[in-house]
Motif scaffolding. Structure first.
Motif, mmCIF file in Angstrom:
data_model
loop_
_atom_site.group_PDB
_atom_site.id
_atom_site.type_symbol
_atom_site.label_atom_id
_atom_site.label_comp_id
_atom_site.label_asym_id
_atom_site.label_seq_id
_atom_site.Cartn_x
_atom_site.Cartn_y
_atom_site.Cartn_z
ATOM 1 N N UNK A 1 50.607 52.656 48.579
ATOM 2 C CA UNK A 1 50.317 53.202 46.919
ATOM 3 C C UNK A 1 48.747 53.471 47.177
ATOM 4 N N UNK A 2 48.143 54.091 45.773
ATOM 5 C CA UNK A 2 47.185 54.578 45.429
ATOM 6 C C UNK A 2 46.132 52.954 45.694
ATOM 7 N N UNK A 3 44.962 53.794 46.326
ATOM 8 C CA UNK A 3 43.834 52.947 46.356
ATOM 9 C C UNK A 3 43.714 52.474 44.631
ATOM 10 N N UNK A 4 42.866 51.397 44.367
ATOM 11 C CA UNK A 4 41.995 50.947 43.739
ATOM 12 C C UNK A 4 40.934 50.094 43.827
ATOM 13 N N UNK A 5 40.200 50.191 43.020
ATOM 14 C CA UNK A 5 39.133 49.197 42.534
ATOM 15 C C UNK A 5 39.118 47.863 43.120
ATOM 16 N N UNK A 6 40.064 47.661 42.147
ATOM 17 C CA UNK A 6 41.124 46.712 42.129
ATOM 18 C C UNK A 6 41.389 45.289 43.872
ATOM 19 N N UNK A 7 40.997 46.660 44.651
ATOM 20 C CA UNK A 7 41.401 46.424 46.219
ATOM 21 C C UNK A 7 39.606 45.478 47.281
ATOM 22 N N UNK A 8 38.634 46.262 45.924
ATOM 23 C CA UNK A 8 37.314 45.054 47.254
ATOM 24 C C UNK A 8 37.530 44.010 46.472
ATOM 25 N N UNK A 9 36.687 43.396 47.825
ATOM 26 C CA UNK A 9 37.500 42.425 47.924
ATOM 27 C C UNK A 9 35.677 41.360 47.225
ATOM 28 N N UNK A 10 36.487 39.888 47.110
ATOM 29 C CA UNK A 10 34.859 39.256 46.455
ATOM 30 C C UNK A 10 33.608 39.645 47.499
ATOM 31 N N UNK A 11 33.573 39.702 48.548
ATOM 32 C CA UNK A 11 32.434 39.149 49.394
ATOM 33 C C UNK A 11 31.694 41.596 49.712
#
Length: 173
Positions: free
Chosen positions: A89-99
């Motif tokens: 799937x296309x990347x999304x900013x939701x994939x940025x971890x909490x760290x």
């Protein structure tokens, strides 16, 4: 059993090496924290393969990410290191971890809010997107957009009305 254990150790070392690679445009983030590093595997022939997803189509940092991953894996002792680009799937900013979000804020960059949920075609907007943005320096939400285009295509420029400081915001994708 010993070969399986050796392969597991090799995979763990490869994942550790790949996870340490930083983003060339946001060097406070690793590719893992950015969510771009999707997977690290070891092929049957012993090659280490890192899978990455671009943040957007045509991202100019992809070549640098690939080169940095190969260099880091080879430095960790993996002579045959490859990078595979995964588009779905296309990347999304939701994939940025909490760290990763915390690292952005600590560097004075406003992390993205939740990515827009879409089904069907993406509508063309001729006006700036409305975002819930907070100043990473003072926490105020009294901000104004200066430009939809920052130092990279994935960031917008804002100015805080409370502390008067300019800052960048990672756009929600």
């Amino acid at each position: 059993m010993s070969a399986l254990l050796d392969r597991d150790r090799m995979l763990a070392r490869a994942r550790e090496a790949a996870s340490a690679v930083v983003d060339p445009e946001l060097p406070m983030l690793t590719l893992a924290d950015l969510g771009v590093l999707r997977d690290v595997t070891v092929d049957d022939d012993g090659a280490v393969v890192a899978a990455i997803t671009p943040t957007y189509s045509g991202c100019p940092a992809m070549a640098a990410m690939r080169d940095d991953l190969v260099r880091e894996l080879r430095a960790a002792g993996f002579a045959d290191a490859r990078v595979r680009v995964v588009l779905e799937p296309a990347w999304t900013t939701d994939w940025i971890t909490p760290a990763g979000r915390a690292a952005l804020a600590a560097a004075g960059i406003s992390p993205p809010g939740p990515a827009p949920q879409r089904s069907g075609p993406v509508l063309l907007r001729l006006t700036p997107a409305r975002r819930a943005v907070r100043c990473p320096l003072c926490g105020s939400d009294d901000v104004t957009v200066g430009s939809e285009f920052g130092s990279t295509a994935c960031k917008a420029l804002y100015r805080c009305r409370a502390c008067l400081e300019p800052f960048e915001h990672v756009k929600e994708i």
